[in-house]
Design an enzyme around this catalytic site. Sequence first.
Site, PDB file in Angstrom:
ATOM      1  N   ASN A   1       9.579 -25.471 -17.613  1.00 31.14           N
ATOM      2  CA  ASN A   1       9.536 -25.712 -19.060  1.00 31.14           C
ATOM      3  C   ASN A   1      10.836 -26.264 -19.636  1.00 31.14           C
ATOM      4  OD1 ASN A   1      10.550 -23.040 -18.463  1.00 31.14           O
ATOM      5  ND2 ASN A   1      10.459 -22.591 -20.641  1.00 31.14           N
TER       6      ASN A   1
ATOM      7  N   GLU B   1      15.740 -13.818 -15.094  1.00 31.53           N
ATOM      8  CA  GLU B   1      15.449 -14.111 -16.507  1.00 31.53           C
ATOM      9  C   GLU B   1      13.943 -14.295 -16.574  1.00 31.53           C
ATOM     10  OE1 GLU B   1      14.232 -15.571 -19.619  1.00 31.53           O
ATOM     11  OE2 GLU B   1      15.173 -17.462 -19.024  1.00 31.53           O
TER      12      GLU B   1
ATOM     13  N   CYS C   1      10.097 -18.618 -23.045  1.00 26.99           N
ATOM     14  CA  CYS C   1      10.146 -17.160 -23.096  1.00 26.99           C
ATOM     15  C   CYS C   1      10.981 -16.664 -24.274  1.00 26.99           C
ATOM     16  CB  CYS C   1      10.722 -16.614 -21.797  1.00 26.99           C
ATOM     17  SG  CYS C   1      12.291 -17.367 -21.323  1.00 26.99           S
TER      18      CYS C   1
ATOM     19  N   GLU D   1      23.237 -14.424 -17.760  1.00 23.58           N
ATOM     20  CA  GLU D   1      23.611 -15.833 -17.653  1.00 23.58           C
ATOM     21  C   GLU D   1      24.472 -16.173 -18.853  1.00 23.58           C
ATOM     22  OE1 GLU D   1      20.359 -18.199 -15.139  1.00 23.58           O
ATOM     23  OE2 GLU D   1      19.595 -17.596 -17.101  1.00 23.58           O
TER      24      GLU D   1
END
Length: 501
Positions: free
Chosen positions: A173, A270, A305, A482
């Site tokens: 994505n 993630e 997300c 991250e």
Amino acid sequence: MACTNMTPTIRSQHDVRTQAFDSLPDELVHIDGRTVPGDGESVEHIHPGNGESLGERRLASVDQVDTAVQSAADSSPAWWALPPPQRRDLLLSIAALMRAECQQLGAIVSAEMGMPLRTSVMGVHHAAEWFTHYAGYADKIGGRAPQIGAPGSTVNYTQRVPHGVIAAITPWNGPIVALALKVAPALAAGNTVVLKPSELAPFSSLAIAELSARAGLPPGVLNVVGAAADGGARLSQHPSVGLISFTGGNTAGAAVAQAAAARHARAVLELGGKSASLVFGDVDVARTAKISLLLGAVQNSGQGCFLPTRVLVHRSIYSPFLDAMAAAAAAVRIGDPFDRRTAMGPVVSEAARERIRGVVATALDAGSGRLLTGGGIPQNHQLGSFLEPTVFADVDMSSPLAQDEIFGPVLSVAPFDDTEEAVAVANSTAFGLAGYVWTRDLSRAHRVASALEAGNVSVNGMASLPPETVFNGWKASGLGVEGGREGFEEYTRTRNINITL
């Protein structure tokens, strides 16, 4: 910063699309500095903007995944031994080439997964910023020297050293941005990388690998295997992989975590999200309704997300808010990803579109909410995999519609009466990736932001996630960090050395 090699001969979106299709990498495997044919199963890629075939290519086999890991392992000692300023300069060279070729790279993303071109080009610039930022860490890796004994009796210090081979598994994505979030800090810390992009959108990752080789990155330091799920499983289980950095769905993330735990390897995950927007009664109703729709459903066609897909609105403004959101949905320009006027492109595939339509149908049958707008295929967009921005009002916030990640342009909206109720509903999911607060009351903004069970909270906007900031999920939304110094340190291990004098 604008691209430095704009192509003035291109005049129409048809020309841009044609050039993008022609520039797609011919193969899906890059090992030891060379792009080679895959020897796994053959797959056909379809452009989601019009259903046109992008051709068939063979994916990487599990044996090629093993070869890529071996290449990364063989290259690891020399890459770590390279003087840090040289690693820094190579990352800066990659960033410079990304900026120079942002039009081409962005067009590849638009071709492979349907993101509107103006957004995909911005994504390339964002990714280049991550390479630039972490290049600065390459020559600043350091430890500590604590005093633990009597003066003159001992010397004690710590070192931060790389894990060796990093497996980076990225989603479709936002393929170039996701690559940068993992590859830039990993390389800066002295690791080598085997990257497995999603088989749905592998082309931009191959383009970055080839670009990195042109920038001077040594062979074997960055390898890319456009593989199916078995390739990701093999990377997660491979004994030579020191850390797995994964972005994707929760089912696959759990499998990655289990594989890493079985061999005592580290994993940074993630995962999914079902983020809530809390809209209080003191906002500009029309503006906030429009932004809520754009952020949650129109942006990347709701395929993210991090997006605010649940919208909780104070009852005092609920009715006009819904009216404004419906009006905003009607005004969204849906169309060809290569048309720079397009605000919303297709979802990634016809299969994804039909899955999302099934979610909408199930919610309607179950009475989970009232369909305010959308739910179908836009007029004049029968080709490709387009969906209308879809808004459900009066949603039962305990229903699957409000609890499960849909990964499409579908919003769930419901009213609330007081702050405590809104926070409780916002926190009532298994996820904890992001939260959003909309209010002019500064005190309330701080209180509510601190009460949300999420790793990332935005007030009166959406965080742009620059590389300086930390990005992490709570609960089922992830493990590890991250971004920022903390994200860099995930790619290092700590060694303590004690010397008795």
